[in-house]
Write a protein that holds these residues in place. Structure first.
Motif, short mmCIF file in Angstrom:
data_model
loop_
_atom_site.label_atom_id
_atom_site.label_comp_id
_atom_site.label_asym_id
_atom_site.label_seq_id
_atom_site.Cartn_x
_atom_site.Cartn_y
_atom_site.Cartn_z
N ALA A 193 1.17 -0.70 0.36
CA ALA A 193 0.13 -0.44 -0.33
C ALA A 193 0.63 1.47 0.10
O ALA A 193 0.79 2.34 -0.47
CB ALA A 193 -0.46 -0.09 1.17
N ASN A 194 1.78 1.34 0.75
CA ASN A 194 3.01 2.08 1.08
C ASN A 194 3.45 2.92 -0.08
O ASN A 194 3.68 3.71 -0.60
CB ASN A 194 4.10 2.18 2.30
N THR A 195 3.97 1.31 -0.79
CA THR A 195 5.20 1.67 -2.43
C THR A 195 3.73 2.05 -3.47
O THR A 195 3.92 3.08 -4.03
CB THR A 195 5.19 -0.02 -2.40
N ARG A 196 2.50 1.16 -2.89
CA ARG A 196 1.75 2.25 -4.69
C ARG A 196 1.68 4.19 -4.15
O ARG A 196 1.54 4.62 -5.14
CB ARG A 196 0.45 1.10 -4.69
N ALA A 197 1.62 3.92 -3.17
CA ALA A 197 1.06 5.67 -2.73
C ALA A 197 2.00 6.36 -3.07
O ALA A 197 2.39 7.54 -3.41
CB ALA A 197 0.30 5.20 -0.95
N ALA A 198 3.19 5.60 -2.38
CA ALA A 198 4.87 6.46 -2.76
C ALA A 198 4.87 7.30 -3.87
O ALA A 198 5.39 7.63 -4.93
CB ALA A 198 5.94 5.90 -2.08
N ASN A 199 4.43 5.16 -5.13
CA ASN A 199 5.01 5.70 -6.85
C ASN A 199 3.63 6.55 -6.47
O ASN A 199 3.67 7.05 -8.51
CB ASN A 199 4.27 4.70 -7.36
N HIS A 200 1.99 6.58 -6.57
CA HIS A 200 1.38 7.72 -7.30
C HIS A 200 1.42 8.74 -7.05
O HIS A 200 1.55 9.68 -7.64
CB HIS A 200 -0.21 7.30 -6.60
N GLN A 201 2.10 9.50 -5.70
CA GLN A 201 2.97 10.60 -5.05
C GLN A 201 3.70 11.60 -6.27
O GLN A 201 3.98 12.31 -6.53
CB GLN A 201 3.00 10.96 -3.54
N ILE A 202 5.10 10.16 -6.21
CA ILE A 202 5.75 10.51 -6.72
C ILE A 202 5.47 10.93 -8.58
O ILE A 202 6.22 11.91 -9.51
CB ILE A 202 6.86 9.37 -7.04
N VAL A 203 4.72 10.40 -9.06
CA VAL A 203 3.76 10.48 -10.04
C VAL A 203 3.85 11.85 -10.39
O VAL A 203 4.04 12.83 -11.29
CB VAL A 203 3.08 9.96 -11.22
N LYS A 204 2.86 11.78 -9.75
CA LYS A 204 2.41 12.97 -9.71
C LYS A 204 2.62 14.71 -9.47
O LYS A 204 2.98 15.58 -9.84
CB LYS A 204 1.07 13.79 -8.23
N ASP A 205 4.09 14.49 -8.46
CA ASP A 205 5.24 15.08 -8.36
C ASP A 205 5.78 15.52 -9.21
O ASP A 205 6.40 16.74 -9.56
CB ASP A 205 5.94 15.49 -7.26
N PHE A 206 6.49 14.55 -9.84
CA PHE A 206 6.99 14.53 -11.35
C PHE A 206 6.52 15.18 -11.91
O PHE A 206 6.25 16.36 -12.99
CB PHE A 206 7.24 13.32 -11.57
N GLU A 207 4.45 15.14 -12.32
CA GLU A 207 3.92 15.95 -13.31
C GLU A 207 3.76 17.37 -13.17
O GLU A 207 4.21 18.58 -13.68
CB GLU A 207 2.44 15.42 -13.27
N LYS A 208 3.67 17.75 -11.27
CA LYS A 208 3.99 19.02 -11.26
C LYS A 208 5.29 19.96 -11.69
O LYS A 208 5.15 20.86 -11.89
CB LYS A 208 3.17 19.22 -9.50
N LEU A 209 6.57 18.44 -11.32
CA LEU A 209 7.47 19.48 -11.26
C LEU A 209 8.07 20.04 -12.65
O LEU A 209 8.13 20.68 -12.90
CB LEU A 209 8.21 18.55 -10.54
N LYS A 210 7.11 18.86 -13.66
CA LYS A 210 7.78 18.95 -15.12
C LYS A 210 7.25 20.00 -15.79
O LYS A 210 7.69 20.89 -15.69
CB LYS A 210 7.19 17.71 -15.76
N SER A 211 5.50 20.41 -14.82
CA SER A 211 5.43 21.69 -15.85
C SER A 211 5.54 22.94 -15.27
O SER A 211 5.80 24.05 -15.75
CB SER A 211 3.67 21.68 -15.54
N ALA A 212 6.24 22.52 -13.73
CA ALA A 212 6.54 23.63 -13.52
C ALA A 212 8.02 23.85 -14.20
O ALA A 212 8.52 25.34 -14.15
CB ALA A 212 7.14 23.71 -11.85
N PHE A 213 8.88 23.10 -14.24
CA PHE A 213 9.83 23.28 -15.26
C PHE A 213 10.06 23.35 -16.60
O PHE A 213 10.49 24.47 -16.84
CB PHE A 213 11.35 22.07 -14.78
N THR A 214 8.93 23.80 -17.27
CA THR A 214 8.38 24.02 -17.98
C THR A 214 8.17 25.31 -18.03
O THR A 214 8.85 26.37 -18.95
CB THR A 214 7.49 23.22 -18.93
N GLU A 215 7.73 25.58 -17.49
CA GLU A 215 7.01 26.85 -16.92
C GLU A 215 8.18 28.33 -16.38
O GLU A 215 9.17 28.96 -17.18
CB GLU A 215 5.61 27.90 -16.21
N GLU A 216 9.21 27.20 -15.68
CA GLU A 216 10.28 28.32 -15.12
C GLU A 216 11.55 28.18 -16.22
O GLU A 216 12.27 29.33 -16.59
CB GLU A 216 10.98 27.48 -14.13
#
Length: 245
Positions: free
Chosen positions: A81-104
């Motif tokens: 459960a923790n692995t899947r939750a962490a993977n999900h959050q990492i993907v979300k953070d990555f998408e956010k960071l990717k978007s932020a990186f594109t803007e930056e």
């Protein structure tokens, strides 16, 4: 002669774990026993399977082996459960960071073209990027650690089930062997009983034959006895008549 725990089909990994004792190797560096080669890739099953066989320290292997099935199952569920939750959050953070990186990056390119570009601002952005990368590495290592723990718990459970299956097979084989032995003994007893019954039948037949002979002889003796009685009575009667005369 002391028996060795090493079986004839044990691999190097099996020997590595079976010969471990805390007193002898407790402070030695853990070196996973793998057959992986530098040219191997994880697109095929054997290298990927080898990756999960022996990566854990023997001390932790013994700790997990000492757990109950319920404990292993609980650890597996929590870790999964923790692995899947962490993977999900990492993907979300990555998408956010990717978007932020594109803007930056767009802002960076704009700033780069502007007259206000400065060296200190560039250094600040580089430090922020390094901190972000360090954070992502730490999170990824934690995910890998939990994933390894989950895989080890699963492997231990599989080993326990395989051991239980082997034990049940041995019991079935023993029961089958006992069954065959009992059946052989019963057949031998039945054959012996049949032989004894046949002997008894012969003995009864012989006794019946003797009985019939005894009956026939007795009847003959009774006839002879009756004749002797008649003869004696006749003689007695003749004597009385002679006396009277």
């Amino acid at each position: 002669m002391p028996q060795t725990p090493i079986g004839p089909k044990d691999t190097l990994g099996d020997i590595y774990y079976k010969t471990y004792t805390e007193e002898a190797r407790g402070d030695a560096l853990h070196q996973p026993v793998w057959g992986l080669k530098q040219k191997d890739t994880f697109i095929e099953f054997p290298p990927y399977r080898d990756r999960f066989l022996n990566p854990f320290p023997p001390g932790d292997v013994n700790r997990q082996r000492a757990q109950t099935h319920d404990g292993l199952y609980h650890a597996y569920i929590v870790g999964e459960a923790n692995t899947r939750a962490a993977n999900h959050q990492i993907v979300k953070d990555f998408e956010k960071l990717k978007s932020a990186f594109t803007e930056e990056k767009a802002a960076f390119d704009a700033e780069k073209k502007s007259e206000e570009w400065g060296r200190e601002r560039l250094k600040s952005k580089l430090r922020a990027a390094e901190e972000l990368l360090s954070k992502e590495r730490a999170e990824w290592k934690e995910v890998c650690k939990k994933d390894n723990q989950r895989m080890y718990a699963t492997r231990s459970k599989i080993n326990d089930l395989e051991a239980q299956i082997a034990t049940l097979k041995k019991k079935v084989e023993d029961v089958e062997g006992d069954k065959e032995h009992v059946e052989a003994e019963l057949k031998a007893q039945v054959a012996s009983k049949d032989k004894d019954l046949k002997a008894k039948d012969n003995e009864i037949a012989e006794l019946k034959h003797r009985l019939h002979e005894a009956i026939d002889k007795n009847e003959s003796l009774e006839i002879d006895l009756e004749a002797e009685r008649v003869k004696a009575a006749t003689a007695e009667e003749a004597k009385q008549r002679a006396d009277e005369a």
